[in-house]
Design a protein around this motif. Sequence first.
Motif, short mmCIF file in Angstrom:
data_model
loop_
_atom_site.label_atom_id
_atom_site.label_comp_id
_atom_site.label_asym_id
_atom_site.label_seq_id
_atom_site.Cartn_x
_atom_site.Cartn_y
_atom_site.Cartn_z
N GLY A 153 -16.31 -6.06 2.02
CA GLY A 153 -15.22 -5.55 1.27
C GLY A 153 -15.54 -4.36 0.38
O GLY A 153 -16.67 -3.95 0.19
N GLY A 154 -14.42 -3.76 -0.09
CA GLY A 154 -14.53 -2.60 -0.95
C GLY A 154 -14.76 -2.96 -2.40
O GLY A 154 -14.61 -4.11 -2.81
N HIS A 155 -15.10 -1.93 -3.20
CA HIS A 155 -15.37 -2.16 -4.62
C HIS A 155 -14.08 -2.39 -5.41
O HIS A 155 -14.14 -2.71 -6.59
N GLU A 195 -3.84 5.22 -10.65
CA GLU A 195 -2.95 5.96 -9.75
C GLU A 195 -2.52 5.09 -8.59
O GLU A 195 -2.12 5.57 -7.55
N GLY A 196 -2.60 3.77 -8.79
CA GLY A 196 -2.45 2.83 -7.69
C GLY A 196 -3.82 2.27 -7.36
O GLY A 196 -4.82 2.98 -7.40
N ARG A 197 -3.88 1.00 -6.99
CA ARG A 197 -5.15 0.32 -6.84
C ARG A 197 -5.91 0.77 -5.59
O ARG A 197 -5.34 0.90 -4.51
N HIS A 198 -7.22 1.00 -5.78
CA HIS A 198 -8.10 1.32 -4.67
C HIS A 198 -9.55 1.06 -5.09
O HIS A 198 -9.81 0.58 -6.20
N SER A 199 -10.48 1.37 -4.21
CA SER A 199 -11.88 1.01 -4.44
C SER A 199 -12.55 1.86 -5.52
O SER A 199 -13.65 1.53 -5.97
N GLY A 200 -11.90 2.93 -5.95
CA GLY A 200 -12.51 3.82 -6.92
C GLY A 200 -12.07 3.62 -8.35
O GLY A 200 -12.49 4.39 -9.23
N ASN A 201 -11.23 2.60 -8.62
CA ASN A 201 -10.75 2.45 -10.00
C ASN A 201 -10.70 1.01 -10.50
O ASN A 201 -9.97 0.70 -11.45
N ALA A 202 -11.48 0.14 -9.90
CA ALA A 202 -11.45 -1.27 -10.30
C ALA A 202 -11.81 -1.47 -11.77
O ALA A 202 -11.17 -2.25 -12.48
N PHE A 203 -12.83 -0.76 -12.24
CA PHE A 203 -13.29 -0.96 -13.61
C PHE A 203 -12.33 -0.34 -14.62
O PHE A 203 -12.19 -0.84 -15.73
#
Length: 348
Positions: A153-155, A195-203
């Motif tokens: 899975g992604g981050h 900007e909407g959920r994705h692997s680059g903004n979890a934190f």
Amino acid sequence: MQHLKIYSKEDLLSVTQIRRFETKLGEQLAIAAHPAHLEQSLSESKAEYVLLGIPEDIGVKANGNMGGADSIWVPFLQAFLNIQSNDFLGGDTVLLLGHFDFGDLQYLIEANAHDKEEKIEAYRHAVTKIDEEVEDLIKLITAHQKIPIVIGGGHNNAYPLIKGSAKGLHKAGLIELAQINAVNLDAHADYRPIEGRHSGNAFRYADEDGYLQKYCIIGLHENYIQQNVWLDIVNNPFIDFITYEDIFILEKKNFIQAVAHATGFTEDNYIGLELDLDCIENVLSSAMTPSGLSALHARQYVTFAATDSKIAYLHICEGASQLNDGRKSETTGKLISYIVSDFIKARE
């Protein structure tokens, strides 16, 4: 948790290569005793760790990156279940729960989205569905005072892991506020804007929503820090970092000193222990790097942090056995297996 697939003993043994005069880990791991009653299974289980797969790359694609992070769970299992069960690692402290299968969400997007922008918007919407199911399960596991070991899975899944762990540990009475810290071995901060959920903004989401108290990144690559993210990080007293260049190029700290700095910064609370495989040199991932950490560094990181911190969960993500462009690796699953076994042995 409609997408959770819970394993039986037969599922484990089908992947385990049984051999006379040997005992493999797959023969020793526990399973959910009551698959239809997960809470009862967790309550009755004596296992300290719950092993779980989230083989999806929806969050990675939602970030505009190459898919393939959904491919590593089975190769990891094939390696991990065939480790020797011995005095170094017996396996009886681990419950292998199963994995999430979000293939239906992927299919709907691929079949109905008309262009790249529409696909990214749909992927980001789907990540919120993944968030909900992962958060619910992690909350349940941590509320029973067990440590999730999650293979992505992604981050993107760091967000529901932080949120679910904070809620579960709070429900168990182990923390006063539903907040935990995180330490992340990663080439990237994954603190991009909301900007909407994705692997680059979890934190970023975990921080904005109040579930992330302190955050420390080890091995951040200076070439890939967005300026706006850099300004947000350096001006936030609850975020710290040590760049790859500071450790290996300028030699301001050696690697173990950098890890010790991170665990010291976050020692006032439980931590989510994060490892993004794209920081390891030449390991197959959507953001594969030719200049990074070694597999040895990753194993040392997990071992040190496991013994020096209060662990909420372990999350290993972004690795792949095959990317969508056809690149393959036969060893990524085995590397993750080494790291997971290091983590358990360090804590035992």
